[in-house]
Design a protein around this motif. Structure first.
Motif: not given
Ligand code: PBG
Length: 312
Positions: A206, A151, A233, A258-259, A103, A202, A105, A181, A187, A298, A190-191, A107-108
């Motif tokens: 987004q 992403s 996505k 996604i999550s 990934d 976002r 990005c 996206k 999501y 997943y 995921f957070r 944000d993490e």
């Molecule tokens: C951003 C990113 C996100 C996800 C993947 N890459 C989170 C977001 O955009 O808020 C979400 C994946 C998921 O929900 O499984 N790095």
């Protein structure tokens, strides 16, 4: 006979497993909102990657959960940072047998949780972010990523990353562009998975769930900029978008289940309200039927195991 005439199938080589690796973890940490998914240690990450390779899966997509964060997400550039170290470990483990993806990005890695750096007014600064993305792409390629997955939905990100990779001698590193996206409530889990610090939303970068035509613009821009694969996505609420993209894209199309999609099925199944295994298979089949060549899910390892056992 049903199997013989099925129009789409799920094959392990079409599946990509998203995984989380957490800095400083001494044992895998289960995620409450995603039962069955963990934040890996470097060791358990290696084991998951080795299993993915053994099951003949297409690839593995890494997300890093760092111990400390700052305004510019500098840990993303550190060769010893959690994500880059994870990429190196996975590459060492699987070699050329599956595609190692990461990934790309911020944000993490940022203390404010946004996908980019902020201006003085607190909004995401598109162009200042691009510069960091370019360096992040090179750091990930240097760690061993075969393919990077931007992403963050910054405008121009694919072009900038392509140029940075090429200039650093990484012409063979491919780009999986998160092209369409959407800004999605799904999501949510995921957070938790990445301990996100985000307090706002976002919506400045987004896409709006109301928009279909705009997805085609996003995809065509990414294709022009050199995307090797394009992604839609989330998957489930956007199967129409996936179909649109599959019809025009000359490069392979991915979808990310996604999550929140994972959590909904797991939660309903845990309550006995739906048949878990059938719901998983049906959901992934629908994504393939809508036009995805490859699917990030997943459940990738579990599905691949079922296929190996002849259950599917
Ligand atoms: C951003 C990113 C996100 C996800 C993947 N890459 C989170 C977001 O955009 O808020 C979400 C994946 C998921 O929900 O499984 N790095």
């Amino acid at each position: 006979m049903r199997r013989l005439v099925a129009e789409v199938r799920i094959h392990p080589a079409d599946l990509i497993l998203p995984v989380f690796v957490r800095e400083g973890a001494t044992e895998p940490i289960p995620l409450q909102s995603m039962p069955g998914v963990v934040q890996h240690t470097q060791d358990s990450l290696r084991a998951a990657a080795a299993e993915a390779a053994e099951l003949g899966m297409g690839g593995i997509m890494l997300f890093g959960v760092p111990e400390s964060r700052d305004a510019t997400g500098s840990a993303s550039l550190d060769p010893e940072g959690v994500l880059n170290a994870g990429i190196r470990a996975v590459k060492e483990e699987v070699g050329e047998s599956i595609v190692v993806m990461s990934d790309l990005c911020l944000d993490e890695f940022t203390d404010h949780g946004h996908c980019g750096v902020l201006t003085a007014d607190g909004v995401v600064d598109n162009d200042a972010t691009l510069e960091i993305y370019g360096r992040m792409g090179v750091a990930q390629a240097e760690a061993g990523a075969d393919m990077v997955g931007p992403s963050g939905m910054m405008d121009g990100q694919v072009a900038v990353i392509r140029q940075a990779l090429d200039e650093a001698g990484h012409q063979d590193t491919a780009i999986l562009a998160y092209a369409a996206k959407y800004s999605s409530a799904f999501y949510g889990p995921f957070r938790e998975a990445v301990d996100s610090q985000l307090t706002g939303d976002r919506k400045t970068y987004q896409m709006d769930p109301a928009n279909r035509r705009e997805a085609m613009l996003e995809v065509s821009l990414d294709l022009d900029e050199g995307a090797d694969l394009v992604m839609v996505k989330p998957a489930m609420s956007y199967l129409d978008i996936l179909r649109d993209v599959a019809e025009v894209s000359d490069v392979p199309v991915s979808a990310y289940q996604i999550s929140g999609e994972y959590a909904m099925i797991e939660a309903a199944a845990a309550n006995g309200w739906i048949n878990r295994d059938q719901a998983i298979i049906e959901s992934v089949l629908s994504i393939r039927r809508a036009g995805a060549d490859t699917v990030l899910t997943y459940w990738a390892s579990e599905l691949a195991r079922w296929i190996k056992e002849g259950r599917l």
